[in-house]
Design a protein around this motif. Sequence first.
Motif, PDB file in Angstrom:
ATOM      1  N   ILE A 288      13.933  54.189  15.026  1.00 22.81           N
ATOM      2  CA  ILE A 288      15.083  53.383  14.634  1.00 22.81           C
ATOM      3  C   ILE A 288      14.679  51.914  14.528  1.00 22.81           C
ATOM      4  N   GLY A 289      13.875  51.458  15.477  1.00 20.81           N
ATOM      5  CA  GLY A 289      13.387  50.075  15.437  1.00 20.81           C
ATOM      6  C   GLY A 289      12.567  49.803  14.191  1.00 20.81           C
TER       7      GLY A 289
ATOM      8  N   HIS B  92      10.642  60.016  20.123  1.00 24.37           N
ATOM      9  CA  HIS B  92      10.302  58.777  19.416  1.00 24.37           C
ATOM     10  C   HIS B  92      11.488  58.190  18.650  1.00 24.37           C
ATOM     11  N   VAL B  93      12.690  58.663  18.943  1.00 26.96           N
ATOM     12  CA  VAL B  93      13.857  58.263  18.153  1.00 26.96           C
ATOM     13  C   VAL B  93      14.079  56.750  18.190  1.00 26.96           C
ATOM     14  N   LEU B  94      14.053  56.152  19.358  1.00 26.74           N
ATOM     15  CA  LEU B  94      14.303  54.712  19.471  1.00 26.74           C
ATOM     16  C   LEU B  94      13.227  53.902  18.750  1.00 26.74           C
ATOM     17  N   GLU B  95      11.976  54.334  18.865  1.00 29.24           N
ATOM     18  CA  GLU B  95      10.886  53.648  18.160  1.00 29.24           C
ATOM     19  C   GLU B  95      11.096  53.721  16.647  1.00 29.24           C
TER      20      GLU B  95
ATOM     21  N   TYR C 248      21.025  60.098  13.804  1.00 28.41           N
ATOM     22  CA  TYR C 248      20.060  60.807  14.657  1.00 28.41           C
ATOM     23  C   TYR C 248      19.356  61.903  13.869  1.00 28.41           C
TER      24      TYR C 248
END
Length: 221
Positions: free
Chosen positions: A173-174, A168-171, A134
Amino acid sequence: MEDLSVSYIFGQAWDLTRKHLVPLLVATLLLLLITGGINFYAMIPPGGSFSSLGDISQPANQNPVGSLVSAVVSFIFSVGLLTGYLRICRDQGTMNFGCFNRPFSVYLKFFFVSLLVGIIVVVGLVFLIVPGFYLAVRLGFSSFRIIDDPETGVIEALKYSWNVTRGHVLELIGLGIVALFIYFLGYLCCCIGVLVAAPVVGIAATLVYLVLGSQEENLTE
């Protein structure tokens, strides 16, 4: 429209890589050859020779001086490469030796911000793996900020990265997973594909930095 979708980021990155293919390949190849050569020599034990590399009775300890020189070269190249990626993404030029002509203060701040981020991420990984990843995502664009705005201080760069990556963390990571897959494909192509994979991923990361910055500016207006 600029966004953080995989199709936009990597589509643009691929187009820009093809447009500036030769200088990007030369820069990446130089980095690999120079650091690879230094690491190779660093594996030769003191007083040894090339033949001693195949002696399994000798410990495979790397010369610390060689490792340090390799790290310094990689660090210098990182500043030049990021400068070149920013020029390319903004259509302000291409990758050339002028990208390495940065003030010493930029190299110094780039070193300290990279060191701080590295320490913070490692601490996060030691205690719990998830916080480490993270923090890597939230602080990953601090070095870009130093290169893009030389007047920015180390702490300011960390704060900037933390602010622009909020939500925007999930974006991210993707996008990071896709980047790892591209590197994997590069290594599958007898490692030669890395010469293309590296600049594609580097330019993609630069595009993400620019998109995040643009969105942050729109929110503050």
